[in-house]
Every structure is written in structure tokens, then in C-alpha cells.
Design a protein around this motif. Structure first.
Motif, mmCIF file in Angstrom:
data_model
loop_
_atom_site.group_PDB
_atom_site.id
_atom_site.type_symbol
_atom_site.label_atom_id
_atom_site.label_comp_id
_atom_site.label_asym_id
_atom_site.label_seq_id
_atom_site.Cartn_x
_atom_site.Cartn_y
_atom_site.Cartn_z
ATOM 1 N N ILE A 163 25.677 44.899 39.912
ATOM 2 C CA ILE A 163 26.235 44.414 38.657
ATOM 3 C C ILE A 163 25.267 43.514 37.907
ATOM 4 O O ILE A 163 25.429 43.297 36.711
ATOM 5 C CB ILE A 163 27.588 43.702 38.876
ATOM 6 C CG1 ILE A 163 27.433 42.459 39.752
ATOM 7 C CG2 ILE A 163 28.607 44.651 39.451
ATOM 8 C CD1 ILE A 163 28.742 41.705 39.926
ATOM 9 N N TRP A 221 35.429 42.535 27.988
ATOM 10 C CA TRP A 221 36.683 42.780 28.699
ATOM 11 C C TRP A 221 37.880 42.910 27.767
ATOM 12 O O TRP A 221 38.951 43.326 28.162
ATOM 13 C CB TRP A 221 36.960 41.616 29.656
ATOM 14 C CG TRP A 221 37.041 40.306 28.920
ATOM 15 C CD1 TRP A 221 36.002 39.546 28.482
ATOM 16 C CD2 TRP A 221 38.227 39.638 28.484
ATOM 17 N NE1 TRP A 221 36.455 38.437 27.812
ATOM 18 C CE2 TRP A 221 37.826 38.462 27.807
ATOM 19 C CE3 TRP A 221 39.588 39.905 28.615
ATOM 20 C CZ2 TRP A 221 38.735 37.576 27.245
ATOM 21 C CZ3 TRP A 221 40.493 39.007 28.065
ATOM 22 C CH2 TRP A 221 40.056 37.863 27.394
ATOM 23 N N ILE A 298 30.734 37.520 36.158
ATOM 24 C CA ILE A 298 31.305 38.617 36.941
ATOM 25 C C ILE A 298 32.723 38.927 36.500
ATOM 26 O O ILE A 298 33.094 40.104 36.327
ATOM 27 C CB ILE A 298 31.244 38.282 38.447
ATOM 28 C CG1 ILE A 298 29.787 38.204 38.902
ATOM 29 C CG2 ILE A 298 31.996 39.327 39.259
ATOM 30 C CD1 ILE A 298 29.607 37.692 40.317
ATOM 31 N N TRP A 299 33.524 37.922 36.295
ATOM 32 C CA TRP A 299 34.923 38.153 35.914
ATOM 33 C C TRP A 299 35.005 38.994 34.649
ATOM 34 O O TRP A 299 35.870 39.854 34.518
ATOM 35 C CB TRP A 299 35.626 36.820 35.712
ATOM 36 C CG TRP A 299 37.098 36.975 35.453
ATOM 37 C CD1 TRP A 299 38.079 37.064 36.389
ATOM 38 C CD2 TRP A 299 37.742 37.080 34.182
ATOM 39 N NE1 TRP A 299 39.300 37.201 35.786
ATOM 40 C CE2 TRP A 299 39.118 37.210 34.425
ATOM 41 C CE3 TRP A 299 37.302 37.065 32.862
ATOM 42 C CZ2 TRP A 299 40.045 37.336 33.403
ATOM 43 C CZ3 TRP A 299 38.217 37.186 31.838
ATOM 44 C CH2 TRP A 299 39.573 37.318 32.114
ATOM 45 N N LEU A 302 33.909 43.073 35.320
ATOM 46 C CA LEU A 302 34.459 43.929 36.367
ATOM 47 C C LEU A 302 35.096 45.197 35.788
ATOM 48 O O LEU A 302 34.949 46.291 36.341
ATOM 49 C CB LEU A 302 35.491 43.167 37.202
ATOM 50 C CG LEU A 302 34.949 42.086 38.146
ATOM 51 C CD1 LEU A 302 36.093 41.446 38.916
ATOM 52 C CD2 LEU A 302 33.908 42.654 39.099
ATOM 53 N N GLU A 303 35.808 45.048 34.670
ATOM 54 C CA GLU A 303 36.422 46.226 34.057
ATOM 55 C C GLU A 303 35.370 47.221 33.600
ATOM 56 O O GLU A 303 35.551 48.436 33.728
ATOM 57 C CB GLU A 303 37.308 45.810 32.883
ATOM 58 C CG GLU A 303 38.598 45.142 33.295
ATOM 59 C CD GLU A 303 39.495 44.856 32.096
ATOM 60 O OE1 GLU A 303 39.470 45.650 31.130
ATOM 61 O OE2 GLU A 303 40.199 43.834 32.120
ATOM 62 N N VAL A 342 42.623 45.517 37.007
ATOM 63 C CA VAL A 342 41.410 44.899 37.534
ATOM 64 C C VAL A 342 41.551 43.385 37.454
ATOM 65 O O VAL A 342 41.842 42.840 36.387
ATOM 66 C CB VAL A 342 40.162 45.343 36.747
ATOM 67 C CG1 VAL A 342 38.902 44.740 37.367
ATOM 68 C CG2 VAL A 342 40.067 46.866 36.714
ATOM 69 N N TYR A 344 39.885 39.458 39.058
ATOM 70 C CA TYR A 344 38.725 38.834 39.682
ATOM 71 C C TYR A 344 39.070 38.488 41.137
ATOM 72 O O TYR A 344 38.593 39.116 42.075
ATOM 73 C CB TYR A 344 38.313 37.604 38.883
ATOM 74 C CG TYR A 344 37.166 36.821 39.486
ATOM 75 C CD1 TYR A 344 36.073 37.464 40.054
ATOM 76 C CD2 TYR A 344 37.181 35.426 39.467
ATOM 77 C CE1 TYR A 344 35.025 36.748 40.601
ATOM 78 C CE2 TYR A 344 36.138 34.697 40.000
ATOM 79 C CZ TYR A 344 35.058 35.360 40.573
ATOM 80 O OH TYR A 344 34.030 34.640 41.123
ATOM 81 N N SER A 372 40.296 44.107 43.102
ATOM 82 C CA SER A 372 39.718 42.780 42.881
ATOM 83 C C SER A 372 38.561 42.577 43.852
ATOM 84 O O SER A 372 38.255 43.434 44.681
ATOM 85 C CB SER A 372 40.776 41.691 43.098
ATOM 86 O OG SER A 372 41.078 41.560 44.477
ATOM 87 N N LEU A 373 37.956 41.394 43.766
ATOM 88 C CA LEU A 373 36.860 41.049 44.670
ATOM 89 C C LEU A 373 37.350 40.474 45.997
ATOM 90 O O LEU A 373 36.539 40.137 46.860
ATOM 91 C CB LEU A 373 35.920 40.050 43.989
ATOM 92 C CG LEU A 373 34.895 40.648 43.015
ATOM 93 C CD1 LEU A 373 34.177 39.546 42.257
ATOM 94 C CD2 LEU A 373 33.888 41.519 43.754
ATOM 95 N N ILE A 389 37.269 45.985 45.138
ATOM 96 C CA ILE A 389 36.586 46.744 44.098
ATOM 97 C C ILE A 389 35.400 47.523 44.642
ATOM 98 O O ILE A 389 35.107 48.637 44.205
ATOM 99 C CB ILE A 389 36.159 45.810 42.937
ATOM 100 C CG1 ILE A 389 35.636 46.668 41.774
ATOM 101 C CG2 ILE A 389 35.154 44.783 43.372
ATOM 102 C CD1 ILE A 389 35.382 45.864 40.503
#
Length: 396
Positions: A163, A221, A298-299, A302-303, A342, A344, A372-373, A389
Motif C-alpha cells: 500500500i 475514500w 492507511i485508513w 483501504l477502500e 471496509v 480500519y 478490516s486490519l 483485509i
């Protein structure tokens, strides 16, 4: 024939069923995704099937060797005696479609053409080729390909590399360090923006266009309406109309730089074009546009990661709202459907309830996922599955 680079089997397998068929195979991509190598993979596959090399011609218009091919007459004269025809960057040949239509009408040729960016849009292809084609959108490396290219294990550390740097294949030749990779990606960004967008579409307000793309990079996002973007920019003392915003976003989509995800109304089975999400084709480029990358980003992305991995696995993807709550993705493929939220980190009961509650409102039996993570992967609440994820995109 192909010994010096890693093959993209993902796409080769998708293209194989159409080899030896009379449909024109069209490969479309953003810059720097190793388009020429994918064509060579197909040629290599033909050699393995004992096709005589004298039946194959490969033309790369970026190679001066083929500089004498100026128009459709030159092209037709050169290729008409070959059965398997591969033409890279065909848009550089004037009225190329006349030659291709003539060849295709003979039902004898197996034709493969490529174009990067806006030069081979599906709408133009329908006009140029009278629907006698099949197109393949080639994306940067998905997560599984990224691991394969860089000889990495499937683990959290590899995911964070993915990422941060994303999936342009050339990164295989660079050390995965931010300063090195982002220097390369900045040059890619400048090429796409300056050559494929600003020059091609004659954008005059270059400063505004750069501000618009940077804004989208930071808000990747979010669901957007063009008027909201215009209003925001006006608040930043940039006075630009909604129509101009729509035009500039359209140019970015045509360059395969941005991807638009429309809303999907399940009850009436139709899409709405009023409010969309926009995702970047390459997260590494997005990170450069937002000026750098840190764990705080990162948050927000993610999508985008989930979206690109879904579409590169041939899912058709939409967003939806139910009771004024957003369902991040509805994905459809081969008469199947999945719903995805999705998140975080599911850090509390309240967060868990919020993410699962939206999917509980959907009254059908298709699979539903909250991803999620969180490291613990597969567990359920009311038949809605939570997945990590990393596991989710690896298994696509």
C-alpha cells in the motif's frame, strides 16, 4: 522468447479463451504496466502451440523500427500476409481502424491491439470496430502479483509495502524505499498529467487541475458530488464551475488515472450518476500526489485497495446507500454478488455494531463481509463474515 521478465499469468489466462477467435483483442491500460510484455507473453504462448513464427508480426509504434507506418494504408500493406497480428500503441497510426476493420472482415486473422490511456476508450472502440472486439483493462499489480513479483511472503509487512508503493511492475528493479520509489513515481505522474491529460485535452488552468487531483488524492475514500468539489475549491479561493470540475475528472478517467464508481440502486437495478466515488488506479501515485505516505494515510486508502483488487479480479463494482448509510461496495461477477464494508480497526462494540448494522439491512442471501486490519480473520455476526483485509484480497 520471454526469459527476462516475470509473466502476468492473471491476464494471460483471461485472454487465452479468445486466442484464435476472430474478435479483435484490445488491451487498454494506464502507463507503465508492462503492456508490451503482456503482448509478448501471448506470442510466447503461440510459439508453445507450435505456431510458425513467420505467421506472426509484432509492431511496437514506440520503436523507431516501425516509424514508416504512418497511416492505415501502410499498416494494411505490411501486415496483410501474417495471420497473427500484434500492434502496440496503435493510436499512433492515422485512421488505423480502417485497416483493422478490413482485416477483421476476412475472418482469417487473429488480431491484438493496444493503446494506453484515453486513445482507446470503449465508446470509441464501439464506433471504430463496430462491436467486433473484446477489451481487457490491464491494471497495476494486484496484491498477489505484487508478492510474486517481489518474491515476498504473504504477511503484514509485505502488505504495508504494497500500500505504500503499489503495483507498477518496474518497481521490481528498484529498492523498495520511499525516496527511491517516489522519485520514479513522480516522473510517472508528470508524464500522465502533462502528456496524457493536460496536453491531450488542452487544459489551460494547469494549477487548478493539479489542485483538483491533489484534493481527490486526500479525499479518496469519500463519495463526491461535483458541486461539492467546486464549492470546496471556491472556499480555497479557486473559482471554478461545476462543469469544469466534471470535465477535468472526465479527462482523468479517460487517461485511466482515476476510476469512477457509480451508485447502484438495488431495488430498481440501475445506477445513478449524481454522486460517485473516485479511486486511483495506482495507490503509489496517489501517495505521491498527497505529498508523501505515512501510517496515518492507511485508513483513507483501504477502500481504494479493495476496489482495485476487486476490479482486477474481474468484479464489477458499485457503491450504494441504504437508509442514508453507505454500503462501501456491491460487487458482481458471473451471476454472483457480494457486499463489502471496509473498516480500519474494529476497536469497540460501537464500531462493530455500526459496520455490521448496515449489512444487516440488506435482505438477501448473498455473502456479506466486513473487512478490516484486525488480525483475527474469519468470524460471523448474523451470517455476516468478518475477514482480515490481507486475507480477503489475497483470496480474490
Amino acid at each position: 522468447m520471454i526469459k527476462t521478465f516475470i509473466k502476468r499469468y492473471w491476464y494471460l489466462e483471461k485472454i487465452k479463451p479468445f486466442i484464435w477467435k476472430d474478435l479483435i483483442k484490445v488491451l487498454i491500460w494506464q502507463r507503465r504496466v508492462w503492456k508490451s510484455y503482456l503482448l509478448l507473453q501471448i506470442i510466447d504462448f503461440l510459439y508453445l502451440k507450435w505456431i510458425n513464427k513467420n505467421e506472426i508480426i509484432y509492431i511496437n509504434k514506440e520503436d523507431l523500427k516501425w516509424d514508416d507506418i504512418k497511416n492505415y494504408k501502410d499498416l494494411y500493406k505490411l501486415v496483410k500476409d501474417y495471420k497473427y497480428i500484434f500492434i502496440d500503441e496503435i493510436q499512433d497510426i492515422e485512421n488505423w481502424e480502417k485497416a483493422i476493420r478490413s482485416l477483421q472482415a476476412d475472418w482469417w486473422y487473429d488480431i491484438y491491439i493496444t493503446g494506453s490511456n484515453s486513445n482507446l476508450l470503449s465508446g470509441e472502440l464501439a464506433s471504430f470496430l463496430s462491436w467486433r472486439y473484446v477489451s481487457f483493462h490491464i491494471y497495476p499489480l494486484n496484491y498477489k502479483e505484487f508478492l510474486y513479483f517481489h518474491n515476498l511472503e504473504n504477511c503484514e509487512d509485505s502488505f504495508y509495502k504494497y500500500i505504500e508503493f503499489w503495483g507498477l511492475p518496474y518497481l521490481k528493479n528498484l529498492k523498495l524505499e520511499q525516496e527511491i520509489v517516489y522519485s520514479y513515481l513522480k516522473d510517472v505522474v508528470n508524464t500522465i498529467i502533462l502528456k496524457d491529460i493536460i496536453s491531450k485535452f488542452n487544459i489551460r488552468n494547469i494549477d487548478f487541475y493539479r489542485k483538483l487531483i491533489s484534493y481527490l488524492a486526500k479525499e479518496v475514500w469519500n463519495i463526491f458530488a461535483a458541486k461539492n468539489i467546486s464549492d470546496y475549491l471556491k472556499s480555497q479561493r479557486v473559482n471554478i464551475s461545476t462543469n469544469v470540475v466534471l470535465d477535468y475528472i472526465s479527462f482523468s478517467k479517460q487517461a485511466l488515472f482515476l476510476n469512477e464508481v457509480s451508485r447502484y440502486d438495488i431495488k430498481w437495478k440501475k445506477t445513478f450518476e449524481i454522486r460517485q466515488k473516485y479511486f486511483f488506479t495506482d495507490i503509489g501515485i496517489r501517495n505521491v500526489l498527497s505529498w508523501w505516505f505515512s501510517s496515518l494515510d492507511i485508513w483513507w486508502i483501504l477502500e481504494n485497495i479493495v476496489y482495485i483488487n476487486l476490479v482486477s479480479a474481474w468484479w464489477e463494482v458499485f457503491v450504494w446507500e441504504i437508509n442514508k448509510k453507505e454500503v462501501d461496495f456491491i460487487a458482481e461477477k458471473d451471476w454472483k454478488k457480494i457486499y463489502i464494508q471496509v473498516a480500519y480497526i474494529l476497536s469497540s462494540k460501537e464500531v462493530i455494531e455500526r459496520e455490521f448494522w448496515v449489512l444487516k439491512l440488506i435482505n438477501d442471501n448473498w455473502p456479506k463481509y466486513v473487512i478490516s486490519l484486525d488480525k483475527k480473520s474469519s468470524w460471523f455476526i448474523d451470517w455476516i463474515e468478518h475477514k482480515n483485509i490481507i486475507d480477503f484480497i489475497y483470496e480474490l
